[in-house]
Design an enzyme around this catalytic site. Structure first.
Site, PDB file in Angstrom:
ATOM      1  CB  SER A 195      72.709  21.772  22.841  1.00 42.75           C
ATOM      2  OG  SER A 195      71.929  22.945  22.915  1.00 42.75           O
ATOM      3  CG  HIS A 249      62.823  36.374  10.317  1.00 41.13           C
ATOM      4  ND1 HIS A 249      63.897  35.557  10.583  1.00 41.13           N
ATOM      5  CD2 HIS A 249      63.318  37.580   9.989  1.00 41.13           C
ATOM      6  CE1 HIS A 249      64.998  36.249  10.403  1.00 41.13           C
ATOM      7  NE2 HIS A 249      64.683  37.480  10.049  1.00 41.13           N
ATOM      8  CE  LYS A 298      34.860  39.238  47.308  1.00 40.48           C
ATOM      9  NZ  LYS A 298      33.707  39.327  46.384  1.00 40.48           N
ATOM     10  CG  MET A 309      32.441  34.861  39.190  1.00 40.26           C
ATOM     11  SD  MET A 309      32.808  33.493  40.242  1.00 40.26           S
ATOM     12  CE  MET A 309      34.052  34.185  41.276  1.00 40.26           C
ATOM     13  CB  CYS A 351      70.089  26.432  22.444  1.00 37.25           C
ATOM     14  SG  CYS A 351      70.142  25.188  21.175  1.00 37.25           S
ATOM     15  CB  THR A 377      62.927  23.164  22.736  1.00 37.84           C
ATOM     16  OG1 THR A 377      63.299  24.532  22.842  1.00 37.84           O
ATOM     17  CG2 THR A 377      63.554  22.370  23.857  1.00 37.84           C
ATOM     18  CG  ASN A 378      62.821  27.055  18.464  1.00 43.02           C
ATOM     19  OD1 ASN A 378      62.082  27.122  19.445  1.00 43.02           O
ATOM     20  ND2 ASN A 378      63.602  28.041  18.093  1.00 43.02           N
ATOM     21  NE  ARG A 411      41.299  42.142  45.136  1.00 34.71           N
ATOM     22  CZ  ARG A 411      40.135  42.332  44.552  1.00 34.71           C
ATOM     23  NH1 ARG A 411      39.252  41.362  44.511  1.00 34.71           N
ATOM     24  NH2 ARG A 411      39.821  43.492  44.026  1.00 34.71           N
ATOM     25  CE1 TYR A 435      73.386  25.373  27.479  1.00 31.98           C
ATOM     26  CE2 TYR A 435      74.854  23.754  28.483  1.00 31.98           C
ATOM     27  CZ  TYR A 435      74.300  24.343  27.355  1.00 31.98           C
ATOM     28  OH  TYR A 435      74.660  23.907  26.113  1.00 31.98           O
ATOM     29  N   GLY A 488      35.878  41.376  39.325  1.00 30.50           N
ATOM     30  CA  GLY A 488      34.790  41.829  38.475  1.00 30.50           C
ATOM     31  C   GLY A 488      34.176  40.765  37.582  1.00 30.50           C
ATOM     32  NE  ARG A 520      31.520  41.168  49.527  1.00 33.90           N
ATOM     33  CZ  ARG A 520      32.555  41.659  50.190  1.00 33.90           C
ATOM     34  NH1 ARG A 520      32.642  41.487  51.508  1.00 33.90           N
ATOM     35  NH2 ARG A 520      33.519  42.288  49.540  1.00 33.90           N
TER      36      ARG A 520
HETATM   37  P1  ADP Z   1      33.978  42.014  43.902  1.00 35.99           P
HETATM   38  O1  ADP Z   1      34.449  40.633  44.149  1.00 35.99           O
HETATM   39  O2  ADP Z   1      33.563  42.244  42.502  1.00 35.99           O
HETATM   40  O3  ADP Z   1      34.940  43.023  44.404  1.00 35.99           O
HETATM   41  P2  ADP Z   1      32.446  42.363  46.285  1.00 35.99           P
HETATM   42  O4  ADP Z   1      31.771  41.161  46.812  1.00 35.99           O
HETATM   43  O5  ADP Z   1      33.691  42.760  46.922  1.00 35.99           O
HETATM   44  O6  ADP Z   1      32.629  42.187  44.730  1.00 35.99           O
HETATM   45  O7  ADP Z   1      31.412  43.539  46.357  1.00 35.99           O
HETATM   46  C1  ADP Z   1      31.646  44.761  45.750  1.00 35.99           C
HETATM   47  C2  ADP Z   1      31.466  45.898  46.713  1.00 35.99           C
HETATM   48  O8  ADP Z   1      30.179  45.846  47.316  1.00 35.99           O
HETATM   49  C3  ADP Z   1      32.406  45.910  47.892  1.00 35.99           C
HETATM   50  O9  ADP Z   1      33.626  46.499  47.546  1.00 35.99           O
HETATM   51  C4  ADP Z   1      31.673  46.746  48.890  1.00 35.99           C
HETATM   52  O10 ADP Z   1      31.896  48.114  48.619  1.00 35.99           O
HETATM   53  C5  ADP Z   1      30.238  46.407  48.602  1.00 35.99           C
HETATM   54  N1  ADP Z   1      29.779  45.443  49.602  1.00 35.99           N
HETATM   55  C6  ADP Z   1      29.814  44.110  49.555  1.00 35.99           C
HETATM   56  N2  ADP Z   1      29.306  43.574  50.684  1.00 35.99           N
HETATM   57  C7  ADP Z   1      28.964  44.599  51.474  1.00 35.99           C
HETATM   58  C8  ADP Z   1      28.423  44.699  52.766  1.00 35.99           C
HETATM   59  N3  ADP Z   1      28.129  43.621  53.492  1.00 35.99           N
HETATM   60  N4  ADP Z   1      28.200  45.929  53.257  1.00 35.99           N
HETATM   61  C9  ADP Z   1      28.501  47.019  52.525  1.00 35.99           C
HETATM   62  N5  ADP Z   1      29.015  47.001  51.309  1.00 35.99           N
HETATM   63  C10 ADP Z   1      29.244  45.793  50.773  1.00 35.99           C
HETATM   64 MG    MG Z   2      35.507  43.398  46.147  1.00 35.65          MG
HETATM   65 MG    MG Z   3      33.755  44.023  41.604  1.00 39.93          MG
END
Ligand code: ADP
Ligand code: MG
Ligand code: MG
Length: 923
Positions: free
Chosen positions: A810, A481, A26, A107, A877, A813-814, A363, A897, A105, A96
């Site tokens: 040959s 099997h 990120k 962390m 094989c 590997t099993n 990303r 192969y 989702g 973040r």
């Molecule tokens: P995740 O890694 O779970 O996607 P993010 O760090 O991307 O978490 O945060 C989730 C959401 O929070 C982002 O998609 C964005 O909508 C909102 N967010 C994060 N930072 C900001 C910011 N500086 N300003 C506005 N919205 C933010």
């Molecule tokens: Mg995000």
């Molecule tokens: Mg998220």
């Protein structure tokens, strides 16, 4: 001192895209977007190294870190024209998480940090929007209490008692009490009141005050993000994805922009291309007057981004294209700037504050197999990527997915999963329940799609498995099997589905291929799944890639006819250096494998002619041979058997015309082929005109305690040389007969389960003698290759001696895995399960090739073998041949192969090409 803080903002940044290891995905991409001149709220990234230091330091921030953060913040304040913790013109930030590779989702992130009794009045004055300020405040309290005060403190509340849930419930109750339908109905007063109530609740539940100090909030947020690296979800996700525990996460502290400022503000997520189909269309969703993850959280149905995104649920709603055409246009430009820069499809998050667009994340986006293929070929044509990159863009798993008809995932979502098992064979299947192989065949003959449902399957079910469209078993593991066979055929299969109970009124006991006794249901007319009774003829749908079972019809989609697939494979072969063969024992499978691009057969199991269709007569002859009490009787039986072996070999040799075909001499313990039940034995005895007692005694005398290590493989051929002689005669005759018919058979014969060179010399003497006889009889000379399997550790260690007689190796590997670990592959499942749970082994070695030790034996085998015979041809094989990670390992060891089941051939071709490209790029 180590630099821990990197700033970004105002079209410049200290980091860039290729600094993911240090700044996390990120952080690195936020910096990159700044460098590309895109509108990104300013901020700073605290490095993953700092996270490591934090953990090494007993969960203390390194000395001086906060000073560095405040220094970085001064830069952010300057760029944003606001000040953090300022009473007049306060700046708010988000804190973040962001690891090297995306862990969606897993962390935590906290928004609106910096709101306190000191800064709220300034916010109110500046924005003149109390509803927005108190909405932000109540969000801060919710997220902060959850992430910083509860989770990062290691508090583990009972289910449904987490602080986040309790506050959410309060919000819902408040809305219900006021007859509000949506969050947006809440007024400024409501939100202010809720925020106060929230703080009381936090104190009551957690025993600590919500911090009313911006500086303390900042430090708490940073620590909590570091802590979330070791949160439960994150740890288990890393385990599944194989992400190392010591990578750590970065923290991004970023100036807040607000999508919740009113109807001219919004929060959005989008993909630069359709991630499900791969179509080159901008695809996304947005939510007006909302913040952060409201879009993904499913609180409100989000609006479509544009016309291309409209579907049944949201077609009546307004798109951004309609409501904010200018912002949408700006976004479209950004989309193409990003794709040109990253050469890929991106997953983006952005916010619109009062009509102005801000990029918050980008990303490389996750995608389905079809989408991966479509996008790669499109991007090649668009000039975004080159051919080698096309090959790297499709993962072997995605290609595998493409080769099997699958359940339509959007239709799956509309139905209830009734049971879950192990995803043993890929793809999907829809059909009616067949409870016996007979029934499956009956259905197939009538053209009715069916699912064979069994307690577990044994070799006698082979035909039923062939006839079924899908297989579901109550017991068995990934290498059972049923699983092995199903994968080989590319057949959808779920095993070990414990919720399935078959009525066991009538059973019989048989012994399976490896001497294990099994209870079989002879007649079962019902099956119970999670308490509900189903009958033969009732419908099931299986998702073999996930192991999910449904009792309703799910739509199927087929991706194989995609012409792009052929285009891709042509490119793949340009880069591939290692050969790919197939394991096949009949003309139909051989032809299928050739169609999939196989260059030869690496394993033809002679004994497979005694299973399945048209096997009655040869099996009968084989039994005569096995049950013979004297050499004369055995020779007579073998003479009768020989033409059947010859014909079987001829059929496949013909299809493989001009391509090498490796036959393996008979391998399994013989008593697998004799009947085990009293009833069947009586039948056989009667047909032979001998007494049941005599027959029974003969069969009993063959029983072994440990048949996998008993009389099988080359040992059979040494104890009974006449069995070897017959096989050679049949194979040689097949070859010369085909030559006479104008074909070009390329015969290779290998001896299984060898432990030393003497065994091979013994078998070779027989071969030489028979060859001479056949050549004299037919009056022509021919060539063939004589080789061996390497599947016992000892053989790998004396490979230099073995290579004096063997012209090729040959690696099986099993068996090599079984013998190296001392794990019986048919019984070890439950042990392996515990071993995995207890982290005693990292992976099931029958699924994931053990390159550490089994691999070491392969390496030694090749090296020592080639020390004697430098041009020794080596292949693999067995199931691992089609495993992409293993394929890369084999390539590096100089394997000529790999050989795998027909359906795995394209996957192996792709894996081999990727291995070659990786090697070239590493140079
Ligand atoms: P995740 O890694 O779970 O996607 P993010 O760090 O991307 O978490 O945060 C989730 C959401 O929070 C982002 O998609 C964005 O909508 C909102 N967010 C994060 N930072 C900001 C910011 N500086 N300003 C506005 N919205 C933010
Ligand atoms: Mg995000
Ligand atoms: Mg998220």
């Amino acid at each position: 001192m180590t630099k821990f803080v990197y700033t970004f903002g105002g079209k410049t940044a200290e980091g860039k895209a290729d600094m993911k290891n240090l700044l996390g995905g990120k952080g690195a991409n936020l910096a990159e977007m700044c460098l590309l001149g895109l509108p990104v709220p300013a901020g700073l990234t605290i490095t993953t190294e700092c996270c490591t230091a934090y953990y090494e330091n007993n969960c203390q921030l390194p000395a001086g870190l906060m000073d560095e953060v405040w220094k970085g913040m001064a830069n952010v304040e300057k760029l944003m024209g606001m000040k953090y913790d300022d009473a007049e013109n306060p700046l708010l930030v988000s804190c973040r998480s962001g690891a090297r590779s995306s862990m969606p989702g897993m962390m935590d992130t906290v928004l609106n940090i910096g709101l306190s009794s000191k800064t709220i009045p300034g916010m109110l004055k500046r924005t003149n929007n109390p509803r927005f300020v108190y909405d932000s405040y109540r969000r801060l309290i919710m997220m902060y209490a959850d992430v910083v005060m509860e989770k990062s403190e290691g508090i583990e509340p009972a289910d449904g008692k987490g602080i986040r849930k309790q506050l959410d419930d309060m919000l819902d109750e408040y809305k219900a009490a006021h007859n509000y339908k949506s969050d947006t109905d809440l007024t400024a007063d409501d939100l202010q009141k809720l925020a106060e109530d929230f703080k009381l609740k936090v104190k009551e539940v957690l025993g600590v005050e919500f911090p009313d100090d911006a500086k303390a909030q900042m430090e708490g947020g940073i620590k909590a993000v570091f802590k979330s690296w070791n949160g439960k979800k994150a740890v288990s996700y890393r385990k599944i994805e194989g992400i190392p525990d010591d990578w750590g996460t970065a923290v991004n502290v970023q100036a807040m922009v607000f999508g919740n400022m009113g109807d001219n503000s919004a929060t959005c997520v989008a993909f630069t291309r359709n991630p499900a189909t791969g179509d080159n269309q901008f695809y996304g969703e947005w939510l007006i007057n909302a913040q952060g993850e409201d879009v993904v959280a499913g609180i409100r149905t989000p609006n479509p981004l544009n016309d291309d995104t409209k579907n049944e649920q949201n077609k009546h709603m307004h798109s951004m294209q309609e409501l904010m055409p200018e912002t949408y246009k700006e976004l479209c430009d950004i989309r193409s700037i990003l794709e040109k820069n990253f050469h890929d499809m991106l997953d983006i998050e952005f916010t619109i504050q009062d009509g102005k667009l801000y990029m918050l994340q980008c990303r490389v986006g996750k995608r389905t197999g079809v989408a991966a293929l479509t996008m790669a070929m499109d991007m090649l044509k668009e000039g975004l990527i080159d051919e080698s990159e096309v090959v790297m863009r499709i993962s072997p798993a995605q290609l595998d997915e493409l080769l099997h008809p699958i359940l339509d995932s959007s239709d799956e979502k509309k139905h209830q999963v009734i049971a879950k098992g192990l995803p043993a064979g890929p793809g999907g299947a829809v059909g009616v329940i067949a409870l016996s192989s007979e029934k499956a065949k009956e259905y197939q003959a009538a053209g009715i799609k069916n699912i064979l449902v069994r307690e577990e399957t044994n070799p006698e079910d082979v035909e039923g498995m062939r006839a079924a469209d899908g297989i579901l078993t109550a017991r068995g593991g990934m290498t059972s099997h049923a699983a092995l066979v199903a994968r080989g055929w590319g057949k959808c299969c779920i095993v070990g589905c414990e919720a399935v109970e078959i009525s066991k009124d009538q059973t019989n006991v048989t012994t399976d291929a490896y001497g294990k006794k099994r209870v079989n249901v002879v007649e079962a007319n019902t099956v119970v799944i999670n308490g509900k009774v189903y009958h033969e003829g009732d419908l099931l749908s299986l998702n073999g890639s996930k192991g999910w079972v449904y009792d309703e019809e799910i739509k199927m989609i087929n991706a194989t006819e995609n012409p792009l697939f052929q285009e891709l494979m042509t490119i793949v072969d340009k880069y591939r250096k290692m050969g790919v063969r197939t394991n096949a024992d009949n003309p139909a499978d051989a032809q299928k494998a050739i169609d999939f691009g196989a260059e030869g057969i690496g394993l033809f199991r002679i004994e497979h002619m005694f299973y399945g269709e048209n096997s009655e007569v040869p099996l009968e002859k084989l039994r005569n041979m096995i049950l013979a009490n004297t050499l004369e009787a055995r020779l007579a039986a073998l003479d009768e058997l020989e033409p059947y072996i010859k014909e079987s070999a001829k059929g496949t040799l013909k299809v493989m015309d001009g391509k090498p075909l490796t036959f393996r001499l008979m391998d399994p313990p013989l008593h697998e082929f004799v009947p085990q039940t009293e009833e069947k034995q009586r039948e056989v005895a009667k047909a032979r005109g001998i007494s049941y007692e005599d027959l029974h005694a003969r069969i009993e005398s063959m029983e072994e305690v440990n048949p996998m290590m008993g009389l099988r493989g080359v040992r059979l051929g040494i104890i009974y040389p006449e069995i070897t002689a017959t096989q050679f005669r049949a194979l040689f005759s097949a070859t010369v007969e085909l030559m006479k018919e104008g074909f070009n058979p390329m015969l290779e014969i290998m001896v299984p389960l060898t432990i030393n060179a003497a065994e091979l010399h013994h078998q070779k003497r027989i071969a030489d003698k028979v060859k001479k006889e056949v050549e004299d009889k037919y009056g022509i000379e021919f060539n063939y290759k004589f080789g061996t399997m390497i599947e016992i550790p000892r053989a790998a260690l004396v490979a230099n001696q073995i290579a004096e007689v063997a012209e090729f190796f040959s690696f099986g590997t099993n068996d090599l895995t079984q013998m190296t670990f001392g794990f019986s592959r048919d019984d070890v499942n439950s042990i392996v399960k515990t071993y995995l749970d207890e982290k005693i082994i990292a992976a099931d070695p029958f699924n994931n090739f053990d390159s550490e030790c089994v691999g070491e034996l392969v390496k030694i085998g090749i090296e020592r073998g080639r020390s004697t015979r430098p041009n020794l041809k080596c292949g693999v094989c067995g199931e691992h041949g089609g495993d992409p990670t293993a394929a890369e390992f084999f390539y590096k060891q100089g394997m000529n192969y790999v050989s795998c089941s027909p359906f795995r051939v394209p996957v192996a071709r792709l894996a081999a090409a990727q291995a070659a490209i990786k090697e070239a790029r590493a140079k």
